[in-house]
Design an enzyme around this catalytic site. Structure first.
Site, PDB file in Angstrom:
ATOM      1  CG  HIS A  97       0.689  -5.039  -3.449  1.00  0.00           C
ATOM      2  ND1 HIS A  97       0.819  -6.402  -3.313  1.00  0.00           N
ATOM      3  CD2 HIS A  97       1.177  -4.501  -2.291  1.00  0.00           C
ATOM      4  CE1 HIS A  97       1.352  -6.676  -2.128  1.00  0.00           C
ATOM      5  NE2 HIS A  97       1.588  -5.546  -1.491  1.00  0.00           N
ATOM      6  CG  ASP A 142       7.314  -5.242   3.915  1.00  0.00           C
ATOM      7  OD1 ASP A 142       8.195  -5.924   3.348  1.00  0.00           O
ATOM      8  OD2 ASP A 142       6.279  -4.848   3.327  1.00  0.00           O
ATOM      9  CG  ASP A 173       7.295  -6.031   0.160  1.00  0.00           C
ATOM     10  OD1 ASP A 173       7.587  -4.844   0.404  1.00  0.00           O
ATOM     11  OD2 ASP A 173       6.278  -6.598   0.631  1.00  0.00           O
ATOM     12  CG  HIS A 221       3.060  -7.689   1.966  1.00  0.00           C
ATOM     13  ND1 HIS A 221       3.809  -6.642   2.478  1.00  0.00           N
ATOM     14  CD2 HIS A 221       2.183  -8.034   2.924  1.00  0.00           C
ATOM     15  CE1 HIS A 221       3.383  -6.351   3.708  1.00  0.00           C
ATOM     16  NE2 HIS A 221       2.402  -7.185   4.007  1.00  0.00           N
TER      17      HIS A 221
HETATM   18  C1  OKS Z   1      -4.574  -2.781   4.607  1.00  0.00           C
HETATM   19  C2  OKS Z   1      -3.146  -2.860   4.185  1.00  0.00           C
HETATM   20  C3  OKS Z   1      -2.592  -4.238   4.277  1.00  0.00           C
HETATM   21  C4  OKS Z   1      -1.130  -4.314   4.051  1.00  0.00           C
HETATM   22  C5  OKS Z   1      -0.652  -3.782   2.745  1.00  0.00           C
HETATM   23  C6  OKS Z   1       0.735  -4.266   2.447  1.00  0.00           C
HETATM   24  C7  OKS Z   1       1.539  -3.294   1.668  1.00  0.00           C
HETATM   25  C8  OKS Z   1       2.932  -3.767   1.412  1.00  0.00           C
HETATM   26  N1  OKS Z   1      -5.085  -1.455   4.431  1.00  0.00           N
HETATM   27  N2  OKS Z   1       3.162  -4.449   0.300  1.00  0.00           N
HETATM   28  O1  OKS Z   1       4.371  -4.880  -0.032  1.00  0.00           O
HETATM   29  O2  OKS Z   1       3.866  -3.564   2.158  1.00  0.00           O
HETATM   30 ZN    ZN Z   2       5.190  -5.325   1.714  1.00  0.00          ZN
END
Ligand code: OKS
Ligand code: ZN
Length: 359
Positions: A174, A300, A211, A213
């Protein structure tokens, strides 16, 4: 398969985060590393190695090839600046965010800003609290990833299925060039890609992001760059919400080198996931110039994961590894997300064993 890790990566341990408005225990905990390492040590297919401390190329230069100097200085210094003016000693949290409509009155140098303001410039959410040890842990995560990348580039034995696993933490996908969010501080996969291009004569890297996300950071870093082909499978419309559409194809010379394959929440099964992953594999194989594959490995995507809306079963993970193997490139796996502690280690192991053609 070699697995790199580093004990400093456990030092980042913030007290909490805000998830759907609730103050909860930080999901991206150091126990994740222990769970994955424990599962890998149960198999004789893996050799777990501490990332070396001697680094011939300056690690800082590798980081600055991806991230701005101002941003890296923010990560390094904000905790002491924040505590010096009375900020909570547990961690730095953004108090405000610099919305784009608040940037029109002349952009000030962040050096002159209050420590309360800086996080609002360099963070896009509340999932990146900075503790006294966060910078050190983030550097360790880069060290893990670069050690694995160097091993891949120098020790590959000519087999197209040669793979190595960077058990990196904190994760990275991210993080943009100067913006953190989603538990990510330094973009490990992007730094490794640049390192392979600049230090090992690579002409083109593919980054396959599996991933749950969308990796907005990796996409942004290489959006104009035709030397890095970014291909992502992720949940349509989920976090980080503002990126990940299939219409984002790259820009300028990078046009055609960014591919988003969003998948439906509530309806993504093992078969749909694997069919889509095969399409991603085909995209990468259509680019014969790719000489290394970097996999942003998140598990995830598992149905029981606390922040996942897919329907994947554990049986999916060895299949994922087999499909990655079918791409036939020297492959660097870099750990990203995965929060279901009971299965996290097994699912990562499933992918890696599938890649090795083992069970
Ligand atoms: C809110 C967090 C929301 C999800 C974050 C996702 C992180 C992740 N505090 N990214 O690949 O796994
Ligand atoms: Zn993720």
């Amino acid at each position: 398969m070699r697995v790199y890790w580093h004990s400093d990566s456990l030092l980042h341990d913030p007290p909490h985060e805000i998830l759907s408005g609730r103050l909860v225990t930080y999901l991206e905990s150091p126990d994740r590393v222990k769970a994955i390492e424990g599962a890998l040590e149960q198999s004789d297919a893996f050799e777990v190695i501490a990332a070396e401390t001697d680094w011939p190329e300056d690690i800082k230069d590798c980081i600055l090839a991806v991230h701005s100097k101002e941003y890296v200085e923010y990560l390094e210094n904000i905790y002491s600046e924040w505590t010096a003016i009375g900020g909570d000693k547990s961690a730095v949290f953004p108090e405000t965010f610099q919305h784009r409509s608040m940037q029109s009155f002349g952009s000030r140098n962040t050096n002159s800003m209050s420590p309360l303001a800086k996080p609002g410039v360099y963070c896009f959410d509340l999932s990146c609290p900075i503790t006294s040890h966060t910078y050190r842990a983030a550097i360790a995560s880069v060290r893990i990833t670069l050690s694995a990348a160097r091993y891949l580039a120098t020790a590959r034995n000519g087999s197209p299925h040669f793979g190595v696993f960077a058990l990196a933490r904190p994760p990275g996908h991210h993080t943009q060039d100067a913006l953190c969010g989603g538990y990510c501080f330094l973009n490990n996969a992007a730094i490794a890609a640049k390192y392979l291009l600049e230090h090992h004569g690579s002409k083109c890297i593919a980054i396959l992001d599996i991933d749950y996300h969308h990796g907005n950071g990796t996409q942004q870093i290489f959006y104009h760059n035709p030397q890095v082909l970014y291909v992502s499978l992720h949940a349509d419309g989920d976090y980080p919400y503002f990126t990940g559409s299939s219409e984002e194809r790259g820009s300028g010379p990078g046009l055609g080198y960014n591919h988003n394959l969003p998948l439906p929440r509530q309806r993504t099964t093992d078969d749909l996931y694997c069919d889509t992953l095969r399409k991603a594999a085909d995209i990468i194989q259509d680019h014969a110039e790719v000489d290394y594959l970097v996999v942003s490995l998140g598990v995830d995507t598992y149905s029981e994961d606390p922040i996942c809306d897919f329907l994947l079963t554990q049986a999916c993970y060895p299949r994922v590894g087999e499909i990655v193997k079918s791409i036939e490139k020297p492959t660097l796996f870099v750990m990203e997300g995965g929060y279901h502690m009971e299965t996290l280690g097994e699912n990562v192991r499933g992918v890696l064993l599938g890649f090795e053609g083992r069970r």
